[in-house]
Design an enzyme around this catalytic site. Structure first.
Site, PDB file in Angstrom:
ATOM      1  CG  HIS A  71     -37.746  35.762 -16.169  1.00 50.00           C
ATOM      2  ND1 HIS A  71     -36.489  35.771 -16.402  1.00 50.00           N
ATOM      3  CD2 HIS A  71     -38.167  36.929 -16.477  1.00 50.00           C
ATOM      4  CE1 HIS A  71     -36.157  37.090 -16.862  1.00 50.00           C
ATOM      5  NE2 HIS A  71     -37.284  37.734 -16.870  1.00 50.00           N
ATOM      6  CG  ASP A 188     -34.264  41.292 -17.069  1.00 47.09           C
ATOM      7  OD1 ASP A 188     -35.246  40.506 -16.551  1.00 47.09           O
ATOM      8  OD2 ASP A 188     -33.778  41.280 -18.155  1.00 47.09           O
ATOM      9  CD  GLU A 222     -38.645  37.330 -19.907  1.00 50.84           C
ATOM     10  OE1 GLU A 222     -39.026  38.080 -20.521  1.00 50.84           O
ATOM     11  OE2 GLU A 222     -37.429  37.203 -19.887  1.00 50.84           O
ATOM     12  CD  GLU A 223     -33.956  37.371 -19.740  1.00 54.50           C
ATOM     13  OE1 GLU A 223     -34.062  37.782 -20.832  1.00 54.50           O
ATOM     14  OE2 GLU A 223     -33.748  38.057 -18.917  1.00 54.50           O
ATOM     15  CG  ASP A 243     -39.251  41.076 -16.324  1.00 57.85           C
ATOM     16  OD1 ASP A 243     -38.008  41.283 -15.916  1.00 57.85           O
ATOM     17  OD2 ASP A 243     -39.350  40.260 -17.433  1.00 57.85           O
ATOM     18  CG  HIS A 323     -30.501  41.923 -20.912  1.00 62.18           C
ATOM     19  ND1 HIS A 323     -30.576  41.159 -21.947  1.00 62.18           N
ATOM     20  CD2 HIS A 323     -31.503  41.881 -20.181  1.00 62.18           C
ATOM     21  CE1 HIS A 323     -31.658  40.598 -21.893  1.00 62.18           C
ATOM     22  NE2 HIS A 323     -32.360  40.829 -20.563  1.00 62.18           N
TER      23      HIS A 323
END
Length: 348
Positions: A71, A188, A222-223, A243, A323
């Site tokens: 993603h 990410d 995706e998030e 991922d 993150h």
């Protein structure tokens, strides 16, 4: 590292650097998808209605297809409201960790595309003003954006064109070290996207077709839980989610290895595929780690929840501080590419 993989990595790393510089929080991914699409020439490409990109490579034989997904979308912030003193209250996009964005420089992007510079700060910052900083709670509600503009009221901020929902784009501070580490926000999953692009380039360089037709989905949500819910053809019977591997205390994943996830917060991944992936790593002597991520979710959930019918596995480069201000290594991306190339071109 094989010579052809090393050669491809000389293209992958600059690709990743540029992709990281293209802001793409959920809902604002067109520029990133445009960039990816421009680098996948010679393939069958389809821009999906929701903004994602589907690339397809025809395989050696007919039959059930395979798919891989990564993603381009990221977490982020947007304007919740404008305070009376001209400061901006923020709202999270995806799983933002509040204290990891404190002090970060940013741009506030208006709906018309005008950019205003600022800084994300806690509402209580100065030691010389606030005597209770030790008890201060680092929450989203206690964050605000301090604009670098002469705007000390809501009315003055609104004159700049800023309103609720406008994006707050954090500086990524991307750096590639001489030792091979890649440091940035949003590895990410842009490191995974770069791995998929590198995989496509490696197959072309080797002039090898996958054993069966393979679809590459570059997802855009995706998030927020919707990434692979649409777009993949119904003939897919194996899906590899590409991922990040979660690096940290209690985890086996490493920044210089490809991670194979055996189980995440939604349950185990397909054992048959994982056995195959592990065997490939051993045979090719790739640096790999098996791991379990109890606080992790992936596009497997969105794919299956939408009625997807396939066996699913998850692999990707190890990424530290997910993150937050993340770090991986070019060796992990290279190992991911080589693993997936062998998976696609080897015997089913």
């Amino acid at each position: 590292m094989r010579a052809d993989v090393k050669s491809v990595m000389e293209k992958v790393v600059p690709f990743l650097e540029t992709l990281l510089a293209i802001q793409s929080p959920v809902g604002f991914c067109d520029d990133a998808i445009d960039f990816v699409e421009a680098h996948l020439g010679g393939m069958k490409l389809k821009r999906l209605n929701g903004g994602a990109l589907l690339a397809t490579v025809k395989g050696k034989k007919a039959g059930p297809a395979r798919a891989l997904t990564a993603h381009v979308d990221t977490i982020g912030l947007c304007v919740k409201s404008i305070k009376g003193n001209g400061r901006i209250e923020v709202s999270p996009i995806g799983g933002v960790i509040p204290y990891t964005v404190e002090g970060e420089y940013c741009w506030v992007r208006t709906l018309k595309g005008k950019m205003h510079r600022g800084t994300v700060v806690p509402i209580k910052t100065s030691l010389h003003v606030h005597r209770d900083l030790g008890a201060f709670k680092h929450t989203i509600e206690n964050l605000e954006v301090r604009l670098d503009a002469q705007a000390d009221s809501e009315a003055e901020v609104r004159k700049l064109g800023i309103d609720a929902g406008d994006l707050i784009l954090l500086d990524t501070r991307t750096e590639v070290t001489k030792t091979g580490f890649i440091k940035s926000r949003y590895l990410d999953d842009k490191a995974g996207v770069a791995a998929l692009a590198g995989l496509i380039w490696l197959l072309a360089k080797r002039k090898k077709k996958p054993q069966t037709t393979t679809h590459f989905l570059f997802a855009v949500a995706e998030e927020t839980g919707y990434g692979a819910s649409t777009g993949l053809p119904n003939d897919v019977n194996e899906l590899i989610v590409v991922d990040m591997g979660a690096v940290g205390p209690g985890q086996y994943s490493k920044e210089r290895s490809v991670s194979i996830c055996m189980k995440d917060g939604a349950g185990p991944y397909d054992l048959r595929i994982n056995e195959k992936l592990i065997a490939i790593c051993k045979k090719a002597k790739l640096p790999y780690q098996r791991d379990i991520y109890p606080y992790y979710g992936s596009d497997r959930q969105s794919f299956l929840a939408a009625g997807g019918d396939a066996r699913v596995a998850l692999v990707g480069p190890g990424v530290d501080a997910s993150h937050a201000y993340e770090r991986t290594h070019r060796d992990a991306i290279a190992a991911t590419i080589e693993l997936l190339a062998n998976y696609l071109t080897g015997k089913s």
